[in-house]
Scaffold this active site. Structure first.
Site, PDB file in Angstrom:
ATOM      1  CB  CYS A   3      -0.967  -0.025   1.187  1.00 36.60           C
ATOM      2  SG  CYS A   3      -0.193  -0.022   2.818  1.00 36.60           S
ATOM      3  NE  ARG A   9      -4.496   1.340   1.841  1.00 45.49           N
ATOM      4  CZ  ARG A   9      -4.343   2.101   0.769  1.00 45.49           C
ATOM      5  NH1 ARG A   9      -5.225   2.023  -0.205  1.00 45.49           N
ATOM      6  NH2 ARG A   9      -3.322   2.939   0.674  1.00 45.49           N
ATOM      7  CG  ASP A 119      -5.467   5.676   2.695  1.00 51.69           C
ATOM      8  OD1 ASP A 119      -5.466   5.244   3.864  1.00 51.69           O
ATOM      9  OD2 ASP A 119      -4.651   6.515   2.286  1.00 51.69           O
TER      10      ASP A 119
HETATM   11  P1  4NP Z   1      -1.765   2.750   4.119  1.00 58.51           P
HETATM   12  O1  4NP Z   1      -2.463   4.066   4.712  1.00 58.51           O
HETATM   13  O2  4NP Z   1      -1.235   3.139   2.758  1.00 58.51           O
HETATM   14  O3  4NP Z   1      -2.882   1.777   4.053  1.00 58.51           O
HETATM   15  O4  4NP Z   1      -0.668   2.369   5.102  1.00 58.51           O
HETATM   16  C1  4NP Z   1      -1.837   5.312   4.809  1.00 58.51           C
HETATM   17  C2  4NP Z   1      -1.000   5.573   5.849  1.00 58.51           C
HETATM   18  C3  4NP Z   1      -0.411   6.821   5.958  1.00 58.51           C
HETATM   19  C4  4NP Z   1      -0.670   7.788   5.017  1.00 58.51           C
HETATM   20  C5  4NP Z   1      -1.508   7.509   3.956  1.00 58.51           C
HETATM   21  C6  4NP Z   1      -2.085   6.276   3.847  1.00 58.51           C
HETATM   22  N1  4NP Z   1      -0.087   9.079   5.133  1.00 58.51           N
HETATM   23  O5  4NP Z   1      -0.414   9.950   4.324  1.00 58.51           O
HETATM   24  O6  4NP Z   1       0.732   9.294   6.045  1.00 58.51           O
END
Ligand code: 4NP
Length: 146
Positions: A3, A9, A119
């Site tokens: 991700c 995720r 997300d």
């Molecule tokens: P992930 O979610 O891609 O599912 O781990 C996110 C975690 C952090 C951020 C964006 C999405 N962020 O912008 O910091």
């Protein structure tokens, strides 16, 4: 399992798939990474840890790491959570063989047409449970095919 941040995720996807592989008696190396290194070294988001715990899976020892071009050589299957992750991974692929390893995880379900795992970072707890349930279904299909 890939991700953006490797804290929401893909840690869930890693934990769910590893648990299903172990229970199936099959064998596979399961790992996860983020297309950004923004959260490198961090534990999964507390909301991901909690939803996994509710379903009997401990993901608290995972640590975020950035996706590397070498992952495209080392792993046989690379699952992106959304279209942006998929595009970023494909940009690093050097050969058609590497490109052919990369899929949207929800494409494992026959009924889904280019569905992304949303997300959940800026949403509430419900978003994490929804992500868990989506990944649980996709990982059932992945294990069947191993
Ligand atoms: P992930 O979610 O891609 O599912 O781990 C996110 C975690 C952090 C951020 C964006 C999405 N962020 O912008 O910091």
């Amino acid at each position: 399992m890939v991700c953006l941040g490797n804290i929401c995720r893909s840690p869930l996807a890693e934990g769910i798939l590893r648990d299903k592989v172990n229970k199936s008696g099959k064998s596979a190396e399961v790992d996860s990474a983020g297309t950004s290194g923004f959260h490198e070294g961090e534990k999964p988001d507390s909301r991901s840890i909690e939803v996994a715990r509710q379903f009997g899976i401990d993901i608290s020892r995972q640590r975020s790491r950035p996706f590397r071009a070498s992952d495209l050589q080392e792993f046989d299957l690379i699952y992106a959570m959304d279209q942006s992750n998929l595009n970023n991974i494909l940009d690093l692929a050097k050969t058609d063989e590497e490109k052919s390893k990369v899929k949207l995880i929800m494409d494992e379900l026959e009924s889904s047409v280019a569905i992304s795992v949303p997300d959940p970072y800026y949403g509430g707890e419900d978003g994490f449970k929804n992500v868990y349930l989506m990944l649980d279904k996709a990982c059932d299909e992945i294990v069947k095919k191993l």
